[in-house]
Design a protein around this motif. Structure first.
Motif, PDB file in Angstrom:
ATOM      1  N   SER A 143       0.815  -1.215   0.000  1.00 19.30           N
ATOM      2  CA  SER A 143       0.000   0.000   0.000  1.00 19.30           C
ATOM      3  C   SER A 143       0.849   1.266   0.000  1.00 19.30           C
ATOM      4  O   SER A 143       0.313   2.372  -0.068  1.00 19.30           O
ATOM      5  CB  SER A 143      -0.920   0.013   1.225  1.00 19.30           C
ATOM      6  N   ILE A 144       2.183   1.113   0.057  1.00 16.11           N
ATOM      7  CA  ILE A 144       3.094   2.251   0.159  1.00 16.11           C
ATOM      8  C   ILE A 144       3.581   2.677  -1.226  1.00 16.11           C
ATOM      9  O   ILE A 144       4.160   1.871  -1.958  1.00 16.11           O
ATOM     10  CB  ILE A 144       4.290   1.912   1.060  1.00 16.11           C
ATOM     11  N   ALA A 145       3.343   3.921  -1.576  1.00 11.42           N
ATOM     12  CA  ALA A 145       3.800   4.444  -2.873  1.00 11.42           C
ATOM     13  C   ALA A 145       5.271   4.847  -2.819  1.00 11.42           C
ATOM     14  O   ALA A 145       6.032   4.571  -3.743  1.00 11.42           O
ATOM     15  CB  ALA A 145       2.957   5.635  -3.297  1.00 11.42           C
ATOM     16  N   PHE A 146       5.661   5.503  -1.722  1.00 11.65           N
ATOM     17  CA  PHE A 146       7.070   5.886  -1.583  1.00 11.65           C
ATOM     18  C   PHE A 146       7.386   6.258  -0.135  1.00 11.65           C
ATOM     19  O   PHE A 146       6.484   6.549   0.667  1.00 11.65           O
ATOM     20  CB  PHE A 146       7.440   7.042  -2.519  1.00 11.65           C
ATOM     21  N   PHE A 147       8.656   6.185   0.182  1.00 10.05           N
ATOM     22  CA  PHE A 147       9.192   6.690   1.443  1.00 10.05           C
ATOM     23  C   PHE A 147       9.988   7.954   1.111  1.00 10.05           C
ATOM     24  O   PHE A 147      10.631   8.031   0.068  1.00 10.05           O
ATOM     25  CB  PHE A 147      10.140   5.679   2.093  1.00 10.05           C
ATOM     26  N   PHE A 148       9.980   8.921   2.032  1.00  9.38           N
ATOM     27  CA  PHE A 148      10.770  10.126   1.768  1.00  9.38           C
ATOM     28  C   PHE A 148      11.194  10.785   3.082  1.00  9.38           C
ATOM     29  O   PHE A 148      10.638  10.496   4.154  1.00  9.38           O
ATOM     30  CB  PHE A 148       9.995  11.115   0.895  1.00  9.38           C
ATOM     31  N   ILE A 149      12.200  11.644   2.979  1.00  6.80           N
ATOM     32  CA  ILE A 149      12.703  12.373   4.140  1.00  6.80           C
ATOM     33  C   ILE A 149      12.284  13.837   4.016  1.00  6.80           C
ATOM     34  O   ILE A 149      12.475  14.461   2.969  1.00  6.80           O
ATOM     35  CB  ILE A 149      14.238  12.280   4.235  1.00  6.80           C
ATOM     36  N   ARG A 150      11.724  14.353   5.111  1.00  7.76           N
ATOM     37  CA  ARG A 150      11.312  15.758   5.145  1.00  7.76           C
ATOM     38  C   ARG A 150      11.661  16.318   6.512  1.00  7.76           C
ATOM     39  O   ARG A 150      11.211  15.783   7.529  1.00  7.76           O
ATOM     40  CB  ARG A 150       9.799  15.864   4.901  1.00  7.76           C
ATOM     41  N   HIS A 151      12.506  17.351   6.539  1.00  8.21           N
ATOM     42  CA  HIS A 151      12.929  17.961   7.802  1.00  8.21           C
ATOM     43  C   HIS A 151      13.525  16.918   8.751  1.00  8.21           C
ATOM     44  O   HIS A 151      13.184  16.867   9.938  1.00  8.21           O
ATOM     45  CB  HIS A 151      11.757  18.682   8.473  1.00  8.21           C
ATOM     46  N   ASP A 152      14.370  16.064   8.190  1.00  6.01           N
ATOM     47  CA  ASP A 152      15.087  15.030   8.947  1.00  6.01           C
ATOM     48  C   ASP A 152      14.181  13.944   9.537  1.00  6.01           C
ATOM     49  O   ASP A 152      14.590  13.197  10.426  1.00  6.01           O
ATOM     50  CB  ASP A 152      15.912  15.648  10.078  1.00  6.01           C
ATOM     51  N   ILE A 153      12.948  13.870   9.065  1.00  4.58           N
ATOM     52  CA  ILE A 153      12.020  12.823   9.509  1.00  4.58           C
ATOM     53  C   ILE A 153      11.680  11.945   8.311  1.00  4.58           C
ATOM     54  O   ILE A 153      11.457  12.434   7.206  1.00  4.58           O
ATOM     55  CB  ILE A 153      10.728  13.435  10.097  1.00  4.58           C
ATOM     56  N   THR A 154      11.625  10.634   8.533  1.00  2.38           N
ATOM     57  CA  THR A 154      11.260   9.696   7.475  1.00  2.38           C
ATOM     58  C   THR A 154       9.746   9.518   7.456  1.00  2.38           C
ATOM     59  O   THR A 154       9.124   9.299   8.506  1.00  2.38           O
ATOM     60  CB  THR A 154      11.932   8.333   7.699  1.00  2.38           C
ATOM     61  N   TRP A 155       9.166   9.596   6.257  1.00  2.00           N
ATOM     62  CA  TRP A 155       7.708   9.491   6.110  1.00  2.00           C
ATOM     63  C   TRP A 155       7.342   8.377   5.137  1.00  2.00           C
ATOM     64  O   TRP A 155       8.086   8.073   4.199  1.00  2.00           O
ATOM     65  CB  TRP A 155       7.125  10.808   5.588  1.00  2.00           C
ATOM     66  N   ILE A 156       6.165   7.809   5.374  1.00  2.00           N
ATOM     67  CA  ILE A 156       5.540   6.867   4.448  1.00  2.00           C
ATOM     68  C   ILE A 156       4.402   7.591   3.739  1.00  2.00           C
ATOM     69  O   ILE A 156       3.590   8.258   4.391  1.00  2.00           O
ATOM     70  CB  ILE A 156       4.957   5.648   5.206  1.00  2.00           C
ATOM     71  N   MET A 157       4.344   7.459   2.425  1.00  2.00           N
ATOM     72  CA  MET A 157       3.198   7.971   1.671  1.00  2.00           C
ATOM     73  C   MET A 157       2.509   6.793   1.001  1.00  2.00           C
ATOM     74  O   MET A 157       3.123   6.079   0.192  1.00  2.00           O
ATOM     75  CB  MET A 157       3.629   8.996   0.619  1.00  2.00           C
ATOM     76  N   CYS A 158       1.237   6.588   1.342  1.00  2.00           N
ATOM     77  CA  CYS A 158       0.504   5.455   0.788  1.00  2.00           C
ATOM     78  C   CYS A 158      -0.249   5.862  -0.484  1.00  2.00           C
ATOM     79  O   CYS A 158      -0.452   7.050  -0.754  1.00  2.00           O
ATOM     80  CB  CYS A 158      -0.486   4.928   1.826  1.00  2.00           C
ATOM     81  N   PHE A 159      -0.683   4.858  -1.220  1.00  3.11           N
ATOM     82  CA  PHE A 159      -1.411   5.125  -2.458  1.00  3.11           C
ATOM     83  C   PHE A 159      -2.734   5.855  -2.188  1.00  3.11           C
ATOM     84  O   PHE A 159      -3.232   6.580  -3.055  1.00  3.11           O
ATOM     85  CB  PHE A 159      -1.687   3.821  -3.200  1.00  3.11           C
ATOM     86  N   ASP A 160      -3.302   5.663  -0.987  1.00  2.00           N
ATOM     87  CA  ASP A 160      -4.546   6.358  -0.646  1.00  2.00           C
ATOM     88  C   ASP A 160      -4.295   7.746  -0.073  1.00  2.00           C
ATOM     89  O   ASP A 160      -5.190   8.379   0.479  1.00  2.00           O
ATOM     90  CB  ASP A 160      -5.374   5.527   0.334  1.00  2.00           C
ATOM     91  N   LYS A 161      -3.010   8.212  -0.178  1.00  2.00           N
ATOM     92  CA  LYS A 161      -2.569   9.541   0.252  1.00  2.00           C
ATOM     93  C   LYS A 161      -2.504   9.703   1.771  1.00  2.00           C
ATOM     94  O   LYS A 161      -2.345  10.820   2.269  1.00  2.00           O
ATOM     95  CB  LYS A 161      -3.447  10.638  -0.362  1.00  2.00           C
ATOM     96  N   GLN A 162      -2.624   8.595   2.500  1.00  2.00           N
ATOM     97  CA  GLN A 162      -2.378   8.642   3.939  1.00  2.00           C
ATOM     98  C   GLN A 162      -0.870   8.729   4.169  1.00  2.00           C
ATOM     99  O   GLN A 162      -0.092   8.070   3.478  1.00  2.00           O
ATOM    100  CB  GLN A 162      -2.945   7.399   4.618  1.00  2.00           C
TER     101      GLN A 162
END
Length: 255
Positions: free
Chosen positions: A162-181
């Motif tokens: 369900s995960i579209a991509f992982f990314f780093i923003r302001h030194d924090i790692t985030w998960i972005m899902c296909f449903d935009k959660q």
């Protein structure tokens, strides 16, 4: 002794050069490379060095891809921040496995092992342990199936598919899902890259790790870079540098 250093972290490479100059002043650094592509080109063109110090996670892929293109006949000392690649390392001419951050004593011990190996096999051919190690090796990992996250005072699992991509923003790692959660994750992008399927996910740059299923299109960009467009909008423009573009396109084609 002629030495090649394959390392994409500039500070680490400089530290290693300084330590080698102190421990082996007679040695020569005959090449420094930061990517699989650059290392393959150099090792294919030039004479084999006496020793290679090699990082495992390079700018464009894992270093083991080098061995698929070039027959390396010299000893290799692997340097990495993770220990999960040790078996693979010793299958590929590894005489030592140095964990970062390494000390002068770590490099001294690695050089001692190289010397002992050279003396022992001076009149003999190196034994072929590939078959034995392949039988001892566990099956290739398929990667994690989910990630545990904490949100709104609750724990939940997020399936990898369900995960579209992982990314780093302001030194924090985030998960972005296909449903935009979107969820924060208490892991580095290096750790996540090592835990997911390399067939399904690709580290396009230091900030983004993307799912193959999220790719909409890829187009050429300035300076031989690639611009990757996903099915979801990303906070930053996704660019793959020219050193990594060949590996990325090969990854996309290898389905």
């Amino acid at each position: 002794m002629n030495i090649i250093i394959i390392e994409d972290e500039i500070r680490t490479a400089k530290s290693l050069i300084r330590i080698l100059a102190e421990l082996r002043p007679e040695s020569r650094i005959v090449g420094q490379y930061q990517s699989v592509e650059g290392s393959v080109a150099a090792l294919s063109a030039g004479p084999m060095p006496d020793l290679i110090f090699m990082d495992i996670q390079l700018a464009d892929a894992l270093c083991f891809d080098i061995f698929k293109s070039v027959k390396i006949t010299c000893p290799v000392v692997f340097c990495t921040a993770f220990d999960e690649y040790s078996l693979e390392a010793f299958k590929n001419n590894g005489v030592d496995y140095v964990l970062k951050p390494f000390s002068e004593q770590d490099i001294r011990d690695a050089l001692r092992k190289v010397d002992e190996l050279k003396n022992f096999f001076q009149q003999k051919a190196l034994p072929d342990l590939t078959d034995l190690l392949s039988r001892l090796a566990p099956p290739p990992p398929t990667g994690k199936s989910s990630f545990l996250i904490f949100k709104d005072q609750k724990y939940k699992t997020v399936p990898v598919e369900s995960i579209a991509f992982f990314f780093i923003r302001h030194d924090i790692t985030w998960i972005m899902c296909f449903d935009k959660q979107q969820y924060s994750l208490n892991q580095s992008l290096d750790q996540i890259t090592a835990s997911v399927s390399p067939r399904q996910f690709f580290r396009v740059n230091r900030q983004y790790l993307i799912n193959f299923d999220a790719i909409m299109e890829v187009e050429p960009y300035f300076l031989r870079k690639l611009h990757v467009r996903l099915t979801l909008e990303t906070p930053d423009k996704l660019l793959v540098n020219k050193e990594k573009s060949h590996s990325f396109l090969s990854w996309m084609e290898d389905r």
